[in-house]
Design an enzyme around this catalytic site. Structure first.
Site, PDB file in Angstrom:
ATOM      1  N   GLN A   1       9.363  33.017  -0.576  1.00 36.79           N
ATOM      2  CA  GLN A   1       9.947  32.010  -1.471  1.00 36.79           C
ATOM      3  C   GLN A   1      11.019  31.160  -0.771  1.00 36.79           C
ATOM      4  O   GLN A   1      11.161  29.976  -1.060  1.00 36.79           O
ATOM      5  CB  GLN A   1      10.550  32.693  -2.697  1.00 36.79           C
ATOM      6  CG  GLN A   1      10.678  31.728  -3.861  1.00 36.79           C
ATOM      7  CD  GLN A   1      11.090  32.448  -5.133  1.00 36.79           C
ATOM      8  OE1 GLN A   1      11.814  33.451  -5.096  1.00 36.79           O
ATOM      9  NE2 GLN A   1      10.624  31.955  -6.251  1.00 36.79           N
TER      10      GLN A   1
ATOM     11  N   GLU B   1      19.147  -4.625   6.373  1.00 32.18           N
ATOM     12  CA  GLU B   1      18.892  -3.514   7.297  1.00 32.18           C
ATOM     13  C   GLU B   1      19.177  -2.178   6.601  1.00 32.18           C
ATOM     14  O   GLU B   1      18.383  -1.246   6.687  1.00 32.18           O
ATOM     15  CB  GLU B   1      19.779  -3.690   8.534  1.00 32.18           C
ATOM     16  CG  GLU B   1      19.320  -2.878   9.721  1.00 32.18           C
ATOM     17  CD  GLU B   1      20.063  -3.255  10.995  1.00 32.18           C
ATOM     18  OE1 GLU B   1      19.854  -4.374  11.498  1.00 32.18           O
ATOM     19  OE2 GLU B   1      20.842  -2.429  11.481  1.00 32.18           O
TER      20      GLU B   1
END
Ligand SMILES: Cc1cc2nc3c(=O)[nH]c(=O)nc-3n(C[C@H](O)[C@H](O)[C@H](O)COP(=O)(O)OP(=O)(O)OC[C@H]3O[C@@H](n4cnc5c(N)ncnc54)[C@H](O)[C@@H]3O)c2cc1C
Length: 359
Positions: free
Chosen positions: A259, A222
């Site tokens: 940016q 899992e």
């Protein structure tokens, strides 16, 4: 070292990613529900890495992350333990678990035994040709709707965590009482509730094997494979963020030209790709029969934390709309938080990793 995908892997993943409509039966048809179960028992017979790729593809294609999580809980904590440890009679349930006729639920956690699974209070006492179970399981994914439960109970109180046994119990067994679904933060496509055992008598052959062994085996798969769902989800979300920032303008410019916006997306991609490499390595270790405890713990930490941070970044990138329900952004954050808790919390993963490092 090989980073490419085989033609079979590409085809399998494309079919799942492009399936369009998803529900429980469809996940069965697509081979998701029984991915890691042998072909002989109705599954696809895939190893851990191929199974992870299947769940990554389902996480990308299916926008109901809770539904794919339900499939993961069903496969890794019910079908796979039965396939690995079950008797021939128990394995007769596998074709139904693989094709979606049956739904599986794993009932381990108790009100006073979450991280500390050695503190289980549910008991299974020998009686005639079987056992009688008593106890309360407090968080069972698929619990309200399951046909088959894999649960754990103390059979030898003197033996600590080694004194537990896994059991396969059918819904409808007298004394098994399940609640209605309870409310939760996310993963709402997967219902969860409590399951109580009140003098619940089961036959001798309901026993699945030593509880600690069965549970740890399922947990390892899992932690490694199920979290691939969140890789697919992150990939889809990053694509959506890129489309958004290239379209939306503020201050007369596209957001993507700021940016700090583009750097945020680069960091999302960096987290995704780093986590993906760790997850593939953990799965590869399982497939090689190497000790996978450390890579699986590191991978679980990296993927779950990346999923939360990336979902939070997406909310910020979409601004007010990212925060509004119905826009399909904020739900990723709610769906991601559970990953910090299930399959062992982040603290427990760090504890496992520290032990593996000899600390
Ligand atoms: C979405 C979701 C699905 C789930 N599905 C299932 C399921 O199908 N079946 C099932 O059985 N359970 C399921 N669970 C329950 C889950 O396994 C437990 O919630 C988890 O193991 C933590 O246990 P707890 O909730 O009792 O928290 P606790 O163990 O009480 O932990 C609380 C806090 O204390 C910290 N902590 C505890 N012990 C230590 C320690 N030794 N060192 C450092 N920190 C520690 C934890 O990290 C956490 O931050 C699910 C949980 C979630 C959120």
């Amino acid at each position: 070292m090989e980073f490419g995908r085989t033609a079979a892997q590409r085809d399998r993943c494309r079919t799942i990613r492009d399936a369009g409509e998803y529900d429980w039966q469809r996940l069965g048809e697509l081979g998701v529900l029984g991915a890691a179960v042998s072909v002989e028992h109705g599954g696809r017979g895939l190893g851990a890495l191929d199974t992870a790729l299947v769940f990554e593809a389902a996480g990308y294609g299916c926008h109901d992350t809770g539904l794919v999580f339900a499939a993961g809980a069903h496969l890794f904590a019910v079908a796979l333990p039965i396939a690995e440890f079950g008797s021939d009679a128990q394995k007769k349930k596998l074709p139904g678990l693989c094709d979606g006729t049956l739904i599986g639920a794993n009932a381990m956690t108790e009100p006073d035994a979450g991280s500390d699974i050695g503190a289980l209070k549910t008991t299974a006492v020998r009686s005639g040709n079987g056992y009688v179970l008593n106890g309360v399981k407090s968080f069972v994914s698929n619990g309200p709707i399951a046909d088959v439960y894999v649960t754990y109970a103390v059979t030898d109180p003197k033996a600590g965590h080694l004194g537990t046994t896994g059991f396969v119990v059918d819904a409808g067994t007298p004394g098994l009482v399940r609640s209605e679904p309870f409310g939760k933060l996310g993963l709402n496509g997967c219902s969860a509730g409590t399951v109580e055992f009140h003098d619940c008598a089961v036959a001798e052959d309901a026993a699945l094997g030593n509880g600690s062994l069965v549970f740890q085996h399922g947990m390892l798969w899992e932690r490694a494979c199920l979290f691939a769902i969140y890789l697919g989800v992150q990939e889809r979300l990053i694509e959506r963020c890129i489309t958004h920032v290239k379209r939306r303008k503020q201050f007369g410019r596209r957001l993507s030209t700021f940016q700090s916006v583009s750097n945020r997306i680069v960091d999302m991609q960096l987290r995704l790709e780093s986590a993906r490499l760790l997850l593939y390595k953990a799965c590869w270790a399982i497939d090689q029969d190497d000790d996978a405890v450390l890579p699986a713990a590191l991978s679980k930490l990296a993927v779950s934390q990346a999923a939360v941070q990336t979902a939070l970044d997406a909310v910020e990138l979409f601004g007010g709309r990212g925060y509004q329900t119905g826009e399909g952004i904020e739900e990723h954050l709610r769906d991601a938080v559970g990953g910090l808790i299930f399959s062992g919390t982040s603290d427990i993963q760090r504890q496992l990793a520290a032990l593996e490092l000899g600390l």
